[in-house]
Motif scaffolding. Structure first.
Motif, short mmCIF file in Angstrom:
data_model
loop_
_atom_site.label_atom_id
_atom_site.label_comp_id
_atom_site.label_asym_id
_atom_site.label_seq_id
_atom_site.Cartn_x
_atom_site.Cartn_y
_atom_site.Cartn_z
N LEU A 39 0.82 -1.20 0.00
CA LEU A 39 0.00 0.00 0.00
C LEU A 39 0.86 1.27 0.00
O LEU A 39 0.54 2.25 -0.66
N ALA A 40 1.95 1.25 0.74
CA ALA A 40 2.81 2.42 0.80
C ALA A 40 3.48 2.70 -0.54
O ALA A 40 3.67 3.85 -0.91
N VAL A 41 3.80 1.64 -1.28
CA VAL A 41 4.51 1.83 -2.55
C VAL A 41 3.54 2.15 -3.68
O VAL A 41 3.78 3.06 -4.47
N PHE A 42 2.43 1.44 -3.79
CA PHE A 42 1.57 1.53 -4.97
C PHE A 42 0.30 2.36 -4.79
O PHE A 42 -0.33 2.72 -5.77
N ALA A 43 -0.11 2.64 -3.57
CA ALA A 43 -1.36 3.37 -3.37
C ALA A 43 -1.13 4.85 -3.07
O ALA A 43 -2.07 5.57 -2.78
N ALA A 44 0.10 5.28 -3.16
CA ALA A 44 0.39 6.69 -2.83
C ALA A 44 0.14 7.60 -4.00
O ALA A 44 0.21 7.36 -5.12
#
Length: 44
Positions: A39-44
């Motif tokens: 989530l931190a890598v792709f949902a930002a």
């Protein structure tokens, strides 16, 4: 009343249950950590 002898009880089932619980908890924590990283890598 029967006399209790310390260390006389068979605890194989309890040991296997505890080990399974620890293994499942470890896998869940790892999965949650990877999910948070995703989530931190792709949902930002």
């Amino acid at each position: 009343m029967a006399e209790h002898k310390h260390g006389d009880m068979d605890i194989d089932v309890q040991t296997k249950t505890f080990n399974g619980f620890v293994k499942a908890t470890t896998w869940c924590v790892v999965a949650i950590a990877f999910f948070c990283l995703f989530l931190a890598v792709f949902a930002a």
